[in-house]
Structure formats: structure tokens, C-alpha cells
Enzyme design. Sequence first.
Site, PDB file in Angstrom:
ATOM      1  N   GLY A 179       0.801  -1.219   0.000  1.00  0.00           N
ATOM      2  CA  GLY A 179       0.000   0.000   0.000  1.00  0.00           C
ATOM      3  C   GLY A 179       0.833   1.268   0.000  1.00  0.00           C
ATOM      4  O   GLY A 179       0.466   2.261  -0.635  1.00  0.00           O
ATOM      5  N   THR A 180       1.953   1.245   0.697  1.00  0.00           N
ATOM      6  CA  THR A 180       2.802   2.439   0.761  1.00  0.00           C
ATOM      7  C   THR A 180       3.338   2.808  -0.616  1.00  0.00           C
ATOM      8  O   THR A 180       3.301   3.971  -1.023  1.00  0.00           O
ATOM      9  CB  THR A 180       3.961   2.224   1.746  1.00  0.00           C
ATOM     10  OG1 THR A 180       3.429   2.093   3.071  1.00  0.00           O
ATOM     11  CG2 THR A 180       4.936   3.395   1.712  1.00  0.00           C
ATOM     12  N   GLN A 231      -7.577  -0.281   4.008  1.00  0.00           N
ATOM     13  CA  GLN A 231      -8.372  -0.850   5.097  1.00  0.00           C
ATOM     14  C   GLN A 231      -9.735  -1.368   4.649  1.00  0.00           C
ATOM     15  O   GLN A 231     -10.408  -2.057   5.434  1.00  0.00           O
ATOM     16  CB  GLN A 231      -8.563   0.190   6.214  1.00  0.00           C
ATOM     17  CG  GLN A 231      -7.298   0.573   6.946  1.00  0.00           C
ATOM     18  CD  GLN A 231      -6.685  -0.573   7.735  1.00  0.00           C
ATOM     19  OE1 GLN A 231      -7.351  -1.552   8.062  1.00  0.00           O
ATOM     20  NE2 GLN A 231      -5.411  -0.453   8.052  1.00  0.00           N
ATOM     21  N   ALA A 233      -2.194  -6.689  -0.024  1.00  0.00           N
ATOM     22  CA  ALA A 233      -2.544  -8.092   0.226  1.00  0.00           C
ATOM     23  C   ALA A 233      -2.578  -8.443   1.708  1.00  0.00           C
ATOM     24  O   ALA A 233      -3.435  -9.215   2.148  1.00  0.00           O
ATOM     25  CB  ALA A 233      -1.551  -9.009  -0.498  1.00  0.00           C
ATOM     26  N   HIS A 234      -1.651  -7.896   2.488  1.00  0.00           N
ATOM     27  CA  HIS A 234      -1.534  -8.379   3.867  1.00  0.00           C
ATOM     28  C   HIS A 234      -2.644  -7.872   4.787  1.00  0.00           C
ATOM     29  O   HIS A 234      -2.724  -8.289   5.944  1.00  0.00           O
ATOM     30  CB  HIS A 234      -0.146  -8.051   4.441  1.00  0.00           C
ATOM     31  CG  HIS A 234       0.025  -6.637   4.910  1.00  0.00           C
ATOM     32  ND1 HIS A 234      -0.005  -6.285   6.241  1.00  0.00           N
ATOM     33  CD2 HIS A 234       0.254  -5.498   4.219  1.00  0.00           C
ATOM     34  CE1 HIS A 234       0.207  -4.982   6.354  1.00  0.00           C
ATOM     35  NE2 HIS A 234       0.357  -4.482   5.142  1.00  0.00           N
ATOM     36  N   THR A 236      11.327  -7.213 -11.591  1.00  0.00           N
ATOM     37  CA  THR A 236      10.733  -8.536 -11.736  1.00  0.00           C
ATOM     38  C   THR A 236       9.580  -8.705 -10.744  1.00  0.00           C
ATOM     39  O   THR A 236       9.723  -8.415  -9.557  1.00  0.00           O
ATOM     40  CB  THR A 236      11.791  -9.628 -11.484  1.00  0.00           C
ATOM     41  OG1 THR A 236      12.859  -9.455 -12.404  1.00  0.00           O
ATOM     42  CG2 THR A 236      11.185 -11.015 -11.640  1.00  0.00           C
ATOM     43  N   CYS A 268       2.454   1.815  11.717  1.00  0.00           N
ATOM     44  CA  CYS A 268       3.584   2.535  11.111  1.00  0.00           C
ATOM     45  C   CYS A 268       4.072   3.675  11.990  1.00  0.00           C
ATOM     46  O   CYS A 268       5.117   4.264  11.732  1.00  0.00           O
ATOM     47  CB  CYS A 268       3.187   3.068   9.733  1.00  0.00           C
ATOM     48  SG  CYS A 268       2.789   1.747   8.572  1.00  0.00           S
TER      49      CYS A 268
END
Length: 408
Positions: free
Chosen positions: A92-93, A200, A221-222, A258, A346
Site C-alpha cells: 500500500g505504501t 483498510q 494483500a496483507h 521482476t 507505522c
Amino acid sequence: MLKLKKSSKKRLETQRRRSRGRAEVYFDYNATTPLDKRVLEKMLPYLETFYGNPSSIYRFAQSARKAVEDARENIAKLICASPEEIIFTSGGTEANNSALKGIAFSQCSRGKHIITSAIEHQAVLNPCGFLKTMGFEVSYVGVDEYGMVRLDELKKNIRDDTILVSIMHANNEVGTIQPIEEVGSICREREIYFHTDAVQTAGRIPLNVKDLGVDLLSFSAHKLYGPKGVGALYVRKKTPLHPLIHGGKQERGMRAGTENVGGIVGFSEAATIAGQYMQQDQARVGVLRKKLEEGILKYIPEVKVNGHPKKRLYNTLNVSIKHTEGESVLINLDFEGICASGGSACASGSLEASHVLLAMGLSPALARGAIRFSCGRYNTKEEVDRVLKVLPSIVDKLRSMSSSWQGR
């Protein structure tokens, strides 16, 4: 054999539990989620067997290329987008940085004014700070007491040289869901590009990028039971974007490097599962969050719930426990094997009060007394009961040492 006191045994067990790296009760799903075992199973072949570089032309590598493109299609479905509108990132960052800097640098000849909100994640606020050093101007729109962006203030801040508005979909600390559709409509009327940080919300509530009216949307994803280190940026067709990372021609030249094939495959499976079980998760997790909220308000006096009472993520509970320090509460919860948060992961380690809560009008004392519980797929009623059993005694102990509590 030397006999240990009960208190010593408890400390020893806590140390053993920590050494195993496992928590008894995890209520920090807004920080990250456990990797779903079904996701891991899908990833393993692309970590062990199909390890070819998806940019290579031989058949062995093309299995990896197909996996990436199949994943792009599945992930696009989660937000009702087209596959070609999805750019894979490291999370996301990076997606937020790519959106803000990409629009800023592609549109700088047209204008250098950006609008965001005072409660954004650092992954938006810090890129905005960087852009200010590059000659851009940034306006920060305020919020009301519930953390809702003030639309009238947003309209007043729009100028002829405004090129981008970035407003998060739901706040990571208090869970307030923003009126993104209305913001999108405002931006379309003025022909301003619109980005939302949906880290979120993607996978938790239904998203349709067309209905939202966004040009760019970040997700990761996380946060939806997928692997760390992979995310995506939705870029609406014909939206001009300057690449953040230069190198090869991967991701249609928009993101060199990659591809993380195993992570992307895991992201795809997590997105598929999230889409299938979204309503079920929302119903079950919402009940747990409500039970936790009602229990805290019942058993602990002088507690304030932060965030919108209705327009809030169903899994998020942020409370200010008056006459306590949130950090002390979290440490004591940790001793009991319970993981919660003081706000954004964060910003962990910062002694400053939450910028989100301060923007909502809370006093520094109330903001420093805030705790965030965020529930998820694997939480149980018994875990909620566990929190409600130990938290009141923790608060009582800390308040007994508080001069403000004694002198109230």
C-alpha cells in the site's frame, strides 16, 4: 526442586509464549492479518517449482507469466475494475507513493496544488511532505468530531491549479468510512484527479471503483489475509501517471522490476476468498466487535469511543480510556498475551499523541489514552471474553497510580 511463586510462574509462561512468537489473543487486524493457509498453499508452487522470471520468453517462464496475468484478473474483480487497470506494487505504501508522485509529476505543468485530509496515513502524508520540497503546495482538509472529512472545506480549498485530491476510504485508526462518492463527484465537476487509499477497506467491504468515482485506488494483500510485500494500484484508463520506479518494461512500463510471482498469486487467492466470504466475515466479526465495545463501556467507567457511531468499519474499535496512558495499557495487555494497538502500526514507537485523534478534536490526554482493537476472521467469542476479563483490572491498577484519577 525450587518451587516458583505463582507470579514467577506467570512471568515465566509469558516469556515462553513470547519466545514462541505467538500471541494468545490477536486484536490488531488493521495492522496486518494472518496468512490464510489456503493462500499459502497456492503460493508454494511458485516459490518452489515455477520459479521462472515472467519476463522471459521460454515456456518454463510463461507459466509464471500466466499466473501473474490470471492474478491480475482476479484482483481486478475485487474492486470491479479491468485487469489492465491494475499495477502490482510492493504494498500500500508504494501504491500511495506511485499515485501521488505519479500524478504530481505528470501534471506539474498544469498546476502544483494537492489536497488531502488531516487524518491520512503516513504513507500519504509523508509523500505530500516530500512533494512540498519539490515546489508543490498541499492543503489539509479538516474533519469533524467523528473523523469525517468536511466536504464544505474541501470545496473551498479547490483552486484552478489543483491537480489531485487524495482522501482515504476508511481511517486505519478509528475506522470512519469517508463519503468517497461525494468527493469523487466534486472532483469530476472540477476535472481533478482523485486518489483514495483503500488499504483498510479492500476485501472487507464491497468496492466498485466506478461507483466511487476514483481515478486511482491503493490496496494491499496483507490486510486481507494475503502475504506481506505485495499490493496494487488501480489506475483508471487514460489516467496519466509518471512512473515511480524506472528500469525494465514490467507492468506496462509503469513499475519496473521482476514481479513477485509468489506474492501476487497469494494476493489473488486472498482476494478471491475475501470476495466469497465478505458478507459472512462482516456479520460474524461485526458481532464480536459490538460485544467487545459494549463490554468495555459496561465494565470500565469514563471511556470514550472514537470514530463515527454508524459509518465505521465493522471490525474497528478505538477507545480513549480516561486517566490512563495507552502505552501502559498495551504493555499490560501484552503481558496477558493480548495484542492490540495504540493506532497505526507505522507510527509504533512514537510517544506523540495520534494526529488522527487530535484532528478530531480530542485533547492530548485523551488521545494518548487511546487503544485500538481491530477484529478479524480468526477471532472468537472466547477471545473477546478474555479481553473483557483482564482489561478492567489493568485499567483499575493503572488508575490507582494516576494522580488525575485520584484527584478527579
